[in-house]
Structures are given as C-alpha cells and as structure tokens.
Design a protein around this motif. Structure first.
Motif, PDB file in Angstrom:
ATOM      1  N   UNK A 116      21.341  24.131 -52.734  1.00 31.41           N
ATOM      2  CA  UNK A 116      22.475  25.016 -52.466  1.00 31.41           C
ATOM      3  C   UNK A 116      23.092  25.532 -53.753  1.00 31.41           C
ATOM      4  N   UNK A 117      23.187  24.669 -54.766  1.00 31.75           N
ATOM      5  CA  UNK A 117      23.712  25.093 -56.071  1.00 31.75           C
ATOM      6  C   UNK A 117      22.805  26.170 -56.664  1.00 31.75           C
ATOM      7  N   UNK A 118      21.510  25.962 -56.559  1.00 35.15           N
ATOM      8  CA  UNK A 118      20.534  26.931 -57.052  1.00 35.15           C
ATOM      9  C   UNK A 118      20.691  28.259 -56.323  1.00 35.15           C
ATOM     10  N   UNK A 119      20.950  28.181 -55.010  1.00 37.08           N
ATOM     11  CA  UNK A 119      21.118  29.388 -54.201  1.00 37.08           C
ATOM     12  C   UNK A 119      22.304  30.226 -54.665  1.00 37.08           C
ATOM     13  N   UNK A 120      23.350  29.565 -55.158  1.00 35.76           N
ATOM     14  CA  UNK A 120      24.537  30.314 -55.611  1.00 35.76           C
ATOM     15  C   UNK A 120      24.257  31.103 -56.887  1.00 35.76           C
TER      16      UNK A 120
ATOM     17  N   UNK B  52      13.845  16.597 -43.237  1.00 33.21           N
ATOM     18  CA  UNK B  52      13.629  18.048 -43.131  1.00 33.21           C
ATOM     19  C   UNK B  52      14.542  18.658 -42.065  1.00 33.21           C
ATOM     20  N   UNK B  53      14.707  17.949 -40.948  1.00 33.64           N
ATOM     21  CA  UNK B  53      15.584  18.450 -39.894  1.00 33.64           C
ATOM     22  C   UNK B  53      17.059  18.416 -40.308  1.00 33.64           C
ATOM     23  N   UNK B  54      17.397  17.513 -41.219  1.00 33.24           N
ATOM     24  CA  UNK B  54      18.787  17.367 -41.652  1.00 33.24           C
ATOM     25  C   UNK B  54      19.168  18.315 -42.780  1.00 33.24           C
ATOM     26  N   UNK B  55      18.185  18.977 -43.368  1.00 33.06           N
ATOM     27  CA  UNK B  55      18.446  19.836 -44.524  1.00 33.06           C
ATOM     28  C   UNK B  55      19.340  21.033 -44.204  1.00 33.06           C
ATOM     29  N   UNK B  56      19.106  21.672 -43.070  1.00 28.13           N
ATOM     30  CA  UNK B  56      19.784  22.937 -42.764  1.00 28.13           C
ATOM     31  C   UNK B  56      21.304  22.852 -42.852  1.00 28.13           C
ATOM     32  N   UNK B  57      21.964  21.956 -42.128  1.00 26.84           N
ATOM     33  CA  UNK B  57      23.444  21.936 -42.215  1.00 26.84           C
ATOM     34  C   UNK B  57      23.955  21.589 -43.604  1.00 26.84           C
ATOM     35  N   UNK B  58      23.250  20.745 -44.336  1.00 22.47           N
ATOM     36  CA  UNK B  58      23.694  20.368 -45.680  1.00 22.47           C
ATOM     37  C   UNK B  58      23.590  21.558 -46.626  1.00 22.47           C
ATOM     38  N   UNK B  59      22.455  22.225 -46.604  1.00 26.01           N
ATOM     39  CA  UNK B  59      22.254  23.388 -47.483  1.00 26.01           C
ATOM     40  C   UNK B  59      23.220  24.510 -47.112  1.00 26.01           C
ATOM     41  N   UNK B  60      23.308  24.820 -45.832  1.00 24.88           N
ATOM     42  CA  UNK B  60      24.173  25.916 -45.385  1.00 24.88           C
ATOM     43  C   UNK B  60      25.632  25.672 -45.738  1.00 24.88           C
ATOM     44  N   UNK B  61      26.123  24.480 -45.439  1.00 19.25           N
ATOM     45  CA  UNK B  61      27.536  24.200 -45.683  1.00 19.25           C
ATOM     46  C   UNK B  61      27.863  24.087 -47.165  1.00 19.25           C
ATOM     47  N   UNK B  62      26.965  23.489 -47.930  1.00 20.76           N
ATOM     48  CA  UNK B  62      27.206  23.391 -49.369  1.00 20.76           C
ATOM     49  C   UNK B  62      27.217  24.774 -50.001  1.00 20.76           C
ATOM     50  N   UNK B  63      26.271  25.594 -49.599  1.00 27.72           N
ATOM     51  CA  UNK B  63      26.197  26.972 -50.122  1.00 27.72           C
ATOM     52  C   UNK B  63      27.456  27.750 -49.743  1.00 27.72           C
ATOM     53  N   UNK B  64      27.835  27.667 -48.465  1.00 28.74           N
ATOM     54  CA  UNK B  64      29.030  28.382 -48.002  1.00 28.74           C
ATOM     55  C   UNK B  64      30.284  27.875 -48.700  1.00 28.74           C
ATOM     56  N   UNK B  65      30.382  26.560 -48.862  1.00 29.53           N
ATOM     57  CA  UNK B  65      31.553  25.985 -49.515  1.00 29.53           C
ATOM     58  C   UNK B  65      31.691  26.423 -50.961  1.00 29.53           C
ATOM     59  N   UNK B  66      30.588  26.408 -51.700  1.00 35.04           N
ATOM     60  CA  UNK B  66      30.617  26.799 -53.108  1.00 35.04           C
ATOM     61  C   UNK B  66      30.882  28.294 -53.268  1.00 35.04           C
ATOM     62  N   UNK B  67      30.326  29.098 -52.376  1.00 36.88           N
ATOM     63  CA  UNK B  67      30.487  30.540 -52.460  1.00 36.88           C
ATOM     64  C   UNK B  67      31.904  30.990 -52.104  1.00 36.88           C
ATOM     65  N   UNK B  68      32.591  30.205 -51.291  1.00 34.06           N
ATOM     66  CA  UNK B  68      33.915  30.618 -50.815  1.00 34.06           C
ATOM     67  C   UNK B  68      35.074  29.952 -51.543  1.00 34.06           C
ATOM     68  N   UNK B  69      34.774  29.294 -52.652  1.00 35.62           N
ATOM     69  CA  UNK B  69      35.854  28.738 -53.468  1.00 35.62           C
ATOM     70  C   UNK B  69      36.720  29.880 -54.002  1.00 35.62           C
ATOM     71  N   UNK B  70      38.020  29.676 -53.974  1.00 35.93           N
ATOM     72  CA  UNK B  70      38.966  30.693 -54.436  1.00 35.93           C
ATOM     73  C   UNK B  70      38.609  31.155 -55.859  1.00 35.93           C
ATOM     74  N   UNK B  71      38.334  32.441 -55.996  1.00 39.15           N
ATOM     75  CA  UNK B  71      37.916  32.989 -57.292  1.00 39.15           C
ATOM     76  C   UNK B  71      38.988  32.797 -58.366  1.00 39.15           C
TER      77      UNK B  71
END
Length: 216
Positions: free
Chosen positions: A40-44, A89-108
C-alpha cells in the motif's frame, strides 16, 4: 448422546482443532500485514503501480477458495503452508485497500506542516501519515481477520486440520453434533476477533480525533 456427554468425549479434540484454526488464521493475518502494508505504501508513490497491484489482488479475490487451495497445493503440497498462503491471499484485499485509502486521505495540511518542520519522507510516513491513518488501517485488518478466521474451515480440504475437520467429520457421518462442535467454536472465534480488533480500532480513532482537536 447429549451435548454435555459429547463435549466431555470430544473436548480434547475441539481444543486441539481450535488451536490449529487460530494458528493458521493468525499466521495468515501476520503475513498479510507484512506484505499488504508495504504494498500500500508503494502504491501511494506511483499511480500505475497502484492500479496494477489493485488489479492483481482483485483477480485473486475472484478465484473460488477451493480452486485457490488446489492451485497452491500443486506447489506446496498438503498441510498448513498451503492453507496459510491461501488465507493470506484472501486477507490481502482489505488490508491493502484500507492502508492505501488511509495514507492517501491524510490531511494535506498536516503533511505540509511536517515537511515545513524539516521531516524526511520516512519521518512523514511513520510520524504523521501512519498515526493519522491508523483507524482506517485497523478497520482493514479487522475485516481481514474476520475473513481469515471464517475461511480457515476450508483448510481441512488440504489436510491442515482446524475446526473445518470436525465439521467435515460430521457431514461425512451425518452427525449434527460434530457439525455443531466445529461450527459453533468457529463462529465464536470470528465474533471474538471482530470485537477485540474493534475495540483497538475505536481507541485508535479516539486518539486521532483527540489529537486533531488538540492541534486545532
């Protein structure tokens, strides 16, 4: 045989299978966290990479659980390893999605303030972004944990044990008590894990809100 006699006779087996169930679920969650958060960090850092990773994870989610187990079994054989990898593998989706969304939506403005103080990108990530995104990240881990614990019953198909083994014994012998002896503890585990991580998530949310109010 009544319920008390059944529990007395099979208590040792139920405890052992519950331990196997927890071992597989916990291992899968830890692997998912260890892999999913860095992804998720890499995705940002790169939008194209974000799309590619998201697409791969979505494809994995569409594969039926039994099919995924069989595919992994070809490479890892029967046992815990196959079940743990499949659950991870089945557990990856919510972790990646939420971590990515959380990091991307931090107050600029918070990020800009940190940068203005001379923080490095790593310091901004660990001291600003992660603490503020933690409630959303924990929500993803909570979902992933519920998925892993609930899905661990399929591990019996690759000889990994767990509470699914007791359920399968009951199905093969048409014994309702054995089915319940596997299904009820599995359901209790899911509820307990959801409540436990939910409390941690609420505390993290409260801390973030308190910190925001204090800084305002």
């Amino acid at each position: 045989m009544n319920a008390i006699e059944f529990l007395t006779r099979y208590w040792g087996q139920i405890v052992e299978l519950t331990g196997e169930h927890l071992y597989m679920s916990a291992s899968a969650i830890l692997i998912s966290i260890a892999v999913g958060i860095p992804l998720a960090v890499w995705m940002t850092r790169n939008r194209k990479i974000a799309v590619a990773i998201q697409s791969v994870i979505n494809i994995i989610q569409t594969i039926p659980s039994i099919s995924l187990l069989l595919i992994i079994m070809i490479f890892l054989g029967l046992g815990y390893s196959t079940a743990i990898v499949a659950l991870a593998l089945y557990s990856l989706l919510p972790i990646v999605q939420n971590t990515y969304a959380g990091l991307e939506n931090v107050d600029k403005s918070m990020i800009e303030a940190g940068a203005g103080m001379g923080m490095t990108p790593l310091q901004l990530l660990t001291q600003v972004k992660f603490p503020l995104a933690m409630p959303i990240i924990l929500a993803g881990i909570r979902i992933a944990a519920v998925v892993a614990v609930g899905s661990a019953t399929i591990a019996t198909f690759v000889g990994a044990g767990g509470l699914g083994e007791m359920i399968m014994r009951g199905i093969s012998t048409t014994d309702d008590q054995k089915i319940l002896a596997g299904a009820i503890p599995a359901a209790i585990l899911v509820i307990a894990v959801d409540m436990l991580i939910g409390k941690v998530e609420k505390k993290a949310t409260f801390r973030v809100q308190a910190k925001s109010v204090k800084e305002q």
